[in-house]
Design a protein around this motif. Structure first.
Motif, PDB file in Angstrom:
ATOM      1  N   PHE A   1      -0.043  16.791  -8.904  1.00 31.03           N
ATOM      2  CA  PHE A   1       0.132  15.479  -9.524  1.00 31.03           C
ATOM      3  C   PHE A   1       1.407  14.856  -8.980  1.00 31.03           C
ATOM      4  CE2 PHE A   1      -1.889  18.071 -12.892  1.00 31.03           C
ATOM      5  CZ  PHE A   1      -3.027  17.337 -13.088  1.00 31.03           C
ATOM      6  N   ILE A   2       1.399  13.535  -8.827  1.00 29.52           N
ATOM      7  CA  ILE A   2       2.639  12.847  -8.499  1.00 29.52           C
ATOM      8  C   ILE A   2       3.029  11.999  -9.698  1.00 29.52           C
ATOM      9  CG2 ILE A   2       3.731  11.127  -7.025  1.00 29.52           C
ATOM     10  CD1 ILE A   2       1.991  12.092  -4.741  1.00 29.52           C
ATOM     11  N   ASN A   3       4.127  12.390 -10.321  1.00 32.88           N
ATOM     12  CA  ASN A   3       4.585  11.668 -11.503  1.00 32.88           C
ATOM     13  C   ASN A   3       5.586  10.596 -11.107  1.00 32.88           C
ATOM     14  OD1 ASN A   3       2.979  13.291 -13.067  1.00 32.88           O
ATOM     15  ND2 ASN A   3       4.623  14.715 -13.590  1.00 32.88           N
ATOM     16  N   ILE A   4       5.381   9.433 -11.685  1.00 31.52           N
ATOM     17  CA  ILE A   4       6.170   8.270 -11.279  1.00 31.52           C
ATOM     18  C   ILE A   4       6.988   7.760 -12.458  1.00 31.52           C
ATOM     19  CG2 ILE A   4       6.027   5.898 -10.406  1.00 31.52           C
ATOM     20  CD1 ILE A   4       3.157   6.832  -9.330  1.00 31.52           C
ATOM     21  N   PHE A   5       8.284   7.661 -12.242  1.00 34.84           N
ATOM     22  CA  PHE A   5       9.178   7.146 -13.287  1.00 34.84           C
ATOM     23  C   PHE A   5       9.680   5.780 -12.861  1.00 34.84           C
ATOM     24  CE2 PHE A   5       9.736  11.040 -15.797  1.00 34.84           C
ATOM     25  CZ  PHE A   5       9.207  11.977 -14.919  1.00 34.84           C
ATOM     26  N   LEU A   6       9.594   4.819 -13.761  1.00 36.52           N
ATOM     27  CA  LEU A   6       9.994   3.459 -13.405  1.00 36.52           C
ATOM     28  C   LEU A   6      11.469   3.216 -13.688  1.00 36.52           C
ATOM     29  CD1 LEU A   6       6.907   1.439 -14.654  1.00 36.52           C
ATOM     30  CD2 LEU A   6       7.396   2.273 -12.354  1.00 36.52           C
ATOM     31  N   ASN A   7      12.000   2.314 -12.919  1.00 37.44           N
ATOM     32  CA  ASN A   7      13.399   1.951 -13.032  1.00 37.44           C
ATOM     33  C   ASN A   7      13.640   1.090 -14.273  1.00 37.44           C
ATOM     34  OD1 ASN A   7      15.968   0.877 -12.740  1.00 37.44           O
ATOM     35  ND2 ASN A   7      15.789   0.759 -10.508  1.00 37.44           N
TER      36      ASN A   7
ATOM     37  N   ASP B   1      16.173  -0.762 -15.195  1.00 40.54           N
ATOM     38  CA  ASP B   1      16.700  -2.115 -14.961  1.00 40.54           C
ATOM     39  C   ASP B   1      15.611  -3.069 -14.491  1.00 40.54           C
ATOM     40  OD1 ASP B   1      19.186  -1.269 -15.658  1.00 40.54           O
ATOM     41  OD2 ASP B   1      19.841  -0.866 -13.608  1.00 40.54           O
ATOM     42  N   TRP B   2      14.741  -2.518 -13.694  1.00 40.74           N
ATOM     43  CA  TRP B   2      13.640  -3.354 -13.191  1.00 40.74           C
ATOM     44  C   TRP B   2      12.744  -3.784 -14.347  1.00 40.74           C
ATOM     45  CZ3 TRP B   2       8.201  -2.541 -12.556  1.00 40.74           C
ATOM     46  CH2 TRP B   2       7.574  -3.489 -11.714  1.00 40.74           C
ATOM     47  N   LEU B   3      12.509  -2.877 -15.271  1.00 38.22           N
ATOM     48  CA  LEU B   3      11.699  -3.203 -16.444  1.00 38.22           C
ATOM     49  C   LEU B   3      12.394  -4.277 -17.284  1.00 38.22           C
ATOM     50  CD1 LEU B   3      10.535   0.370 -17.566  1.00 38.22           C
ATOM     51  CD2 LEU B   3       9.117  -1.407 -16.529  1.00 38.22           C
ATOM     52  N   SER B   4      13.693  -4.090 -17.499  1.00 38.65           N
ATOM     53  CA  SER B   4      14.457  -5.075 -18.272  1.00 38.65           C
ATOM     54  C   SER B   4      14.358  -6.452 -17.631  1.00 38.65           C
ATOM     55  CB  SER B   4      15.938  -4.683 -18.333  1.00 38.65           C
ATOM     56  OG  SER B   4      16.105  -3.480 -19.036  1.00 38.65           O
ATOM     57  N   GLU B   5      14.563  -6.456 -16.346  1.00 34.02           N
ATOM     58  CA  GLU B   5      14.561  -7.706 -15.607  1.00 34.02           C
ATOM     59  C   GLU B   5      13.232  -8.439 -15.740  1.00 34.02           C
ATOM     60  OE1 GLU B   5      14.770  -8.574 -10.953  1.00 34.02           O
ATOM     61  OE2 GLU B   5      16.073  -6.933 -11.614  1.00 34.02           O
ATOM     62  N   ASN B   6      12.163  -7.686 -15.572  1.00 31.62           N
ATOM     63  CA  ASN B   6      10.845  -8.314 -15.663  1.00 31.62           C
ATOM     64  C   ASN B   6      10.493  -8.736 -17.080  1.00 31.62           C
ATOM     65  OD1 ASN B   6       9.269  -8.426 -13.030  1.00 31.62           O
ATOM     66  ND2 ASN B   6      10.255  -6.426 -12.945  1.00 31.62           N
ATOM     67  N   ALA B   7      10.981  -7.990 -18.035  1.00 28.53           N
ATOM     68  CA  ALA B   7      10.767  -8.389 -19.422  1.00 28.53           C
ATOM     69  C   ALA B   7      11.478  -9.712 -19.694  1.00 28.53           C
ATOM     70  CB  ALA B   7      11.269  -7.295 -20.363  1.00 28.53           C
ATOM     71  N   ASN B   8      12.665  -9.870 -19.114  1.00 32.72           N
ATOM     72  CA  ASN B   8      13.394 -11.132 -19.284  1.00 32.72           C
ATOM     73  C   ASN B   8      12.654 -12.303 -18.660  1.00 32.72           C
ATOM     74  OD1 ASN B   8      15.736 -10.567 -20.818  1.00 32.72           O
ATOM     75  ND2 ASN B   8      16.523  -9.385 -19.091  1.00 32.72           N
TER      76      ASN B   8
ATOM     77  N   LYS C   1       9.995   2.404 -23.735  1.00 32.45           N
ATOM     78  CA  LYS C   1       8.558   2.547 -23.935  1.00 32.45           C
ATOM     79  C   LYS C   1       7.957   1.244 -24.455  1.00 32.45           C
ATOM     80  CE  LYS C   1       5.296   5.974 -25.548  1.00 32.45           C
ATOM     81  NZ  LYS C   1       4.935   6.888 -26.621  1.00 32.45           N
ATOM     82  N   LEU C   2       8.669   0.605 -25.369  1.00 28.67           N
ATOM     83  CA  LEU C   2       8.200  -0.657 -25.921  1.00 28.67           C
ATOM     84  C   LEU C   2       8.132  -1.738 -24.843  1.00 28.67           C
ATOM     85  CD1 LEU C   2       7.401  -2.529 -28.243  1.00 28.67           C
ATOM     86  CD2 LEU C   2       9.786  -2.633 -28.935  1.00 28.67           C
ATOM     87  N   VAL C   3       9.184  -1.829 -24.053  1.00 26.88           N
ATOM     88  CA  VAL C   3       9.220  -2.850 -22.998  1.00 26.88           C
ATOM     89  C   VAL C   3       8.138  -2.576 -21.954  1.00 26.88           C
ATOM     90  CG1 VAL C   3      10.573  -3.744 -21.069  1.00 26.88           C
ATOM     91  CG2 VAL C   3      11.622  -3.484 -23.322  1.00 26.88           C
ATOM     92  N   LEU C   4       7.994  -1.298 -21.602  1.00 29.73           N
ATOM     93  CA  LEU C   4       6.942  -0.950 -20.641  1.00 29.73           C
ATOM     94  C   LEU C   4       5.578  -1.397 -21.173  1.00 29.73           C
ATOM     95  CD1 LEU C   4       5.962   0.532 -18.073  1.00 29.73           C
ATOM     96  CD2 LEU C   4       5.899   2.633 -19.420  1.00 29.73           C
TER      97      LEU C   4
ATOM     98  N   PHE D   1       0.795  -5.931 -20.566  1.00 31.79           N
ATOM     99  CA  PHE D   1      -0.112  -6.941 -21.126  1.00 31.79           C
ATOM    100  C   PHE D   1      -1.094  -7.470 -20.077  1.00 31.79           C
ATOM    101  CE2 PHE D   1      -0.381 -11.307 -23.385  1.00 31.79           C
ATOM    102  CZ  PHE D   1      -1.424 -10.877 -24.170  1.00 31.79           C
ATOM    103  N   GLU D   2      -0.581  -7.782 -18.908  1.00 32.90           N
ATOM    104  CA  GLU D   2      -1.478  -8.347 -17.889  1.00 32.90           C
ATOM    105  C   GLU D   2      -2.522  -7.332 -17.418  1.00 32.90           C
ATOM    106  OE1 GLU D   2       0.290 -10.554 -14.720  1.00 32.90           O
ATOM    107  OE2 GLU D   2      -1.669 -11.075 -13.895  1.00 32.90           O
ATOM    108  N   ASP D   3      -2.079  -6.102 -17.195  1.00 32.37           N
ATOM    109  CA  ASP D   3      -3.046  -5.059 -16.813  1.00 32.37           C
ATOM    110  C   ASP D   3      -4.149  -4.959 -17.854  1.00 32.37           C
ATOM    111  OD1 ASP D   3      -1.853  -4.264 -14.448  1.00 32.37           O
ATOM    112  OD2 ASP D   3      -0.549  -2.803 -15.414  1.00 32.37           O
ATOM    113  N   THR D   4      -3.731  -5.049 -19.115  1.00 31.62           N
ATOM    114  CA  THR D   4      -4.704  -4.945 -20.201  1.00 31.62           C
ATOM    115  C   THR D   4      -5.693  -6.104 -20.175  1.00 31.62           C
ATOM    116  OG1 THR D   4      -3.008  -3.873 -21.539  1.00 31.62           O
ATOM    117  CG2 THR D   4      -4.954  -4.701 -22.695  1.00 31.62           C
ATOM    118  N   LEU D   5      -5.160  -7.315 -20.034  1.00 36.35           N
ATOM    119  CA  LEU D   5      -6.045  -8.484 -20.013  1.00 36.35           C
ATOM    120  C   LEU D   5      -7.016  -8.401 -18.841  1.00 36.35           C
ATOM    121  CD1 LEU D   5      -3.623 -11.411 -20.947  1.00 36.35           C
ATOM    122  CD2 LEU D   5      -5.186 -10.150 -22.426  1.00 36.35           C
ATOM    123  N   ASP D   6      -6.537  -7.909 -17.708  1.00 37.72           N
ATOM    124  CA  ASP D   6      -7.428  -7.755 -16.558  1.00 37.72           C
ATOM    125  C   ASP D   6      -8.578  -6.810 -16.881  1.00 37.72           C
ATOM    126  OD1 ASP D   6      -5.926  -9.484 -15.106  1.00 37.72           O
ATOM    127  OD2 ASP D   6      -4.858  -7.949 -13.954  1.00 37.72           O
TER     128      ASP D   6
END
Length: 564
Positions: free
Chosen positions: A80-86, A88-95, A481-484, A489-494
RNA sequence: GCACUCAUAGCUCAGCUGGAUAGAGCAUCGCCCUUCUAAGGCGAGGGUCUUAGGUUCGAAUCCUAAUGGGUGUACCA
C-alpha cells in the motif's frame, strides 16, 4: 477543490517516471494511521513485473513529489502507498473555499443539456407517499446538475390521459355542483365515480362514450377534462410548494401533450421497418427477448410506450437534450430497457444518453409492497402535515418562540425530516415505510444537520469581530480531519452526479456534521481563554462548515434556519 | 417457467466499485450541562456479511449454484 484529481496527478507522474502505466485510482484511507489517502494499485502489478510489490512501491514512492500538497508518503503492508496531505496546503485551500461563493466548486467545462423526467403524478388521483421518491430524488438531481453548471430541463410527465378520465369527467358533469368544492378530496371523488361506474350501467356507458369523445376532440368533454386537470394540478402544486420542490406548471409536459405526435411516431417507426404485426397489434420485437413492445393496440389505441417514444423524439429533436434521466420506479426497468433499445435502433438518441434512474419500491413494515389498498393510502399531504405538526410539538416543549417563528421552523424541520429520510437511502434498494422513522428527529436525520448549522450560526452571531478577516490555520488533528472533509465536498458532488445517488451526499453531510459536533465540543471558540489567532481560525472553520452544510442541504432541497 | 434485483448488528441502513481490525442511526446500559443551543458529546455491549463452492497476494464486494424476499414478463400507466 477536487482533492482526488490533485493527488492522482501526482501519483500518475510518479508512475510515469517509473515507466509504469496504470489507471490511477486513489482511495480514502480507512484509518488515520494509513494517512489521508491511499494508492493500492501497486499490488496487482507485482505479477506483471515479476517483482516484490513492496519493492515496486518503494520505487514509486521515491518519485512522488513531496512538498506543497503531499507532506509524506509511506509504503505499508504488502504494498500500500499511504499518502499524508500537507496541513498548510489544506488550510490554504479551505481559505480559498471560504472566500468563494461556490465554495471552490468548479462549474463543468462541458455543460450538457440534461432533461430530468420526474414526479409524474397521475391526475386522476391525489399524490400519495409513493410519489415522494421520484419527486425529491429527481428534484435534488436537477438542483445538483444545475449547480455543477449544466443546463437543466425539468419535465413533469403527468398522467392526464386514459380511459379513467372518461369516467371522471362524466361524474364531474353528473354531480354538476361547484366542481372545485367536490374535488377537494380527489381520492374520494375517484372512489365515488368508480362506485357509480360499477353500479350504474347507464353511467358506465356514458363514461365510455366520453373517453372516445375526449379523444376525438369533443368540445364539451374537453372543457370538462381541462377543468378536471386544472384542479388536479393545483393539488399537486400545493404539495410541491409544501415540499419545497421547484416544479412549476411550465415543467408540465403531460401525456396528452404528445397526442398529436403519436401517429407520426408510428409512421416513423414503420419507415424504419421496425414494426411487426402480431395478434393484430403493432409490435417491435427484440433479438434477446420473446416479449415485444406493443406500440399500437389491435383496436388502434395507443399505449404508454407510444407516448414515451414520442416524448423521446420531442426531447431530443425539439428540446435538444444531451442526456435524459427518467426518475421512475424500478418496476419499470424492463419498459425502459425496451424503450432505450428502440431509441438506439432508430438513432433518436445518437450521442444522447438515456438513463433510467430506478428506485426501489416502498414496502410496509411487514416487508410487503406498500399497496394502495382501498382507503389505506397515505396521502403525501397528510404525511407532510403530520411531520410539521410533530416538529411543532417538540419546539413548543423546548422554546417560547412567537407563533410565526414556530410555523417557519416547524415547516423547515418537518419537511426536512421527511425528505432526508427518503434521500438518505440508496435509491436502488426497496425501502420500508415506517412512520416513526420517517418522522424521527433523532440520530442521522435532517435535524442533526440543521442543528449543527444552528450551533454555528449562534456562535457567528455572538462574535462581534469581523468574520471576513478570519483565516483558517489548522492547529490539531481533529481540525485537520474536519477541514479535509470540507474539502472533499466537490469529490462528493461529483460522485453523486455520476451515480445519480443523493444518499451519497446525505452521508457526506452527516459525516461532516458529526466531525463538526466533535470539534464544537472539544475546541471552544468564544471562551475568554482562547487566543485570538486560534479563535479566528476556529471561527473560519465553523463558518466554512456552515456554508458547506447549507449548500449541501440546498442541493437536496432541504432548508436551514438560524435557530431551533 | 424465464428474466431482473436484493440478502450485512435485535431493527433500519452505509460500506466510495477488489484492499489493512466490516461502520452508522435506532433500541439497551453507563458517563458529561454555573462553559459558544444537551434536538448534543464520550463510552460499552451487539457480526460465521443467507449458505456452499470458485477466481487471487487479498472477497461483504467478482463468478457459479442453492435458499429466501421483491419485481417484471403482449395490447394498464
Amino acid at each position: 477543490m477536487n482533492l482526488k484529481s490533485n493527488i492522482s496527478i501526482i501519483i500518475k507522474t510518479a508512475l510515469d517516471k517509473c515507466d509504469i502505466s496504470a489507471d490511477v485510482v486513489i482511495n480514502e484511507s480507512t484509518k488515520a494511521e494509513f494517512g489521508d489517502y491511499q494508492y493500492n494499485g501497486i499490488m496487482p502489478l507485482a505479477k506483471v513485473f515479476k517483482q516484490n510489490p513492496r519493492e515496486i512501491a518503494k520505487r514509486v514512492v521515491s518519485q512522488i513529489e513531496i512538498g506543497t500538497i503531499i507532506s509524506k508518503v509511506e509504503v505499508a503492508g504488502p504494498g500500500f502507498i499511504n499518502i499524508f496531505l500537507n496541513r498548510d496546503w489544506l488550510s490554504e485551500n479551505a481559505n480559498i473555499a471560504l472566500k468563494d461563493d461556490r465554495l471552490s466548486i468548479s462549474k463543468t467545462d462541458n455543460p450538457l443539456k440534461i432533461l430530468i423526467d420526474y414526479s409524474g403524478p397521475n391526475m386522476a388521483k391525489e399524490m400519495h407517499v409513493g410519489h415522494l421518491r421520484s419527486t425529491i430524488i429527481g428534484d435534488s438531481l436537477a438542483n445538483l446538475s444545475k449547480f455543477l453548471g449544466h443546463n437543466v430541463i425539468r419535465q413533469n410527465h403527468v398522467g392526464d390521459w386514459g380511459t379513467q378520465f372518461g369516467m371522471l369527467i362524466a361524474y364531474l358533469e353528473d354531480i354538476s355542483q361547484d366542481s372545485a368544492d367536490n374535488l377537494k378530496n380527489l381520492e374520494q371523488f375517484y372512489k365515488d365515480a368508480k362506485k357509480r361506474f360499477d353500479e350504474d350501467e347507464d353511467f358506465a356507458d356514458k363514461a365510455r362514450e366520453y373517453v372516445v369523445k375526449i379523444q376525438s376532440g369533443d368540445e364539451h368533454c374537453l372543457k370538462l377534462w381541462k377543468q378536471f386537470i386544472d384542479i388536479s394540478l393545483h393539488h399537486c402544486e400545493d404539495v410541491y410548494k409544501k415540499l419545497g420542490v421547484s416544479l412549476t406548471r411550465d415543467d408540465v409536459k403531460a401525456e396528452s401533450f404528445y397526442n398529436s405526435e403519436l401517429d407520426n411516431t408510428i409512421k416513423f417507426l414503420e419507415d424504419k421497418s421496425l414494426i411487426d404485426i402480431s395478434d393484430g397489434a403493432k409490435c417491435i420485437f427484440f433479438e434477446d427477448s420473446d416479449t415485444p413492445m406493443i406500440i399500437q393496440k389491435k383496436d388502434g389505441g395507443y399505449l404508454y410506450a407510444t407516448t414515451d417514444l414520442a416524448a423521446i423524439r420531442y426531447r431530443v429533436e425539439t428540446l435538444k437534450a444531451d442526456k435524459i434521466l427518467y426518475v421512475v420506479d424500478a418496476r419499470q426497468s424492463f419498459h425502459f430497457k425496451q424503450l432505450f433499445e428502440i431509441a438506439s435502433k432508430v438513432n433518436f438518441s445518437d450521442n444522447v444518453v438515456l438513463e433510467h434512474i430506478a428506485f426501489g419500491t416502498m414496502m410496509d413494515k411487514s416487508g410487503r409492497p406498500f399497496k394502495t389498498r382501498d382507503g389505506g393510502t397515505v396521502k403525501l399531504v397528510n404525511l407532510l402535515d403530520e411531520s410539521i405538526s410533530k416538529a411543532k410539538d417538540s419546539i413548543n416543549k423546548r422554546e417560547n418562540y412567537s407563533d410565526t417563528d414556530i410555523e417557519k421552523i416547524a415547516e423547515v424541520v418537518g419537511i426536512g425530516a421527511v425528505k432526508y429520510a427518503d434521500l438518505s437511502i440508496n435509491r436502488e434498494s426497496n425501502y420500508i415505510f415506517d412512520w416513526d422513522k420517517m418522522l424521527s428527529f433523532d440520530g442521522n436525520t435532517a435535524l442533526y444537520l440543521q442543528y449543527g448549522y444552528v450551533r454555528i450560526s449562534s456562535i457567528l452571531k455572538k462574535y462581534d469581530g469581523d468574520i471576513n478577516s478570519c483565516n483558517i490555520s489548522i492547529s490539531d488533528d481533529l481540525e485537520q480531519k474536519l477541514v479535509l472533509t470540507l474539502l472533499k465536498f466537490e469529490d462528493t458532488l461529483d460522485r453523486v452526479y455520476i451515480q445519480s445517488k443523493p444518499h451519497i451526499l446525505t452521508l457526506y453531510l452527516y459525516d461532516l456534521t458529526t466531525l463538526f459536533m466533535r470539534f464544537y465540543e472539544q475546541n471552544p471558540i468564544l471562551r475568554d481563554d482562547i487566543v485570538e489567532d486560534i479563535q479566528k481560525s476556529r471561527l473560519a472553520i465553523a463558518s466554512l462548515s456552515a456554508k458547506t452544510i447549507k449548500q449541501g442541504l440546498e442541493i437536496l432541497g432541504i432548508e436551514v434556519v438560524d435557530r431551533l
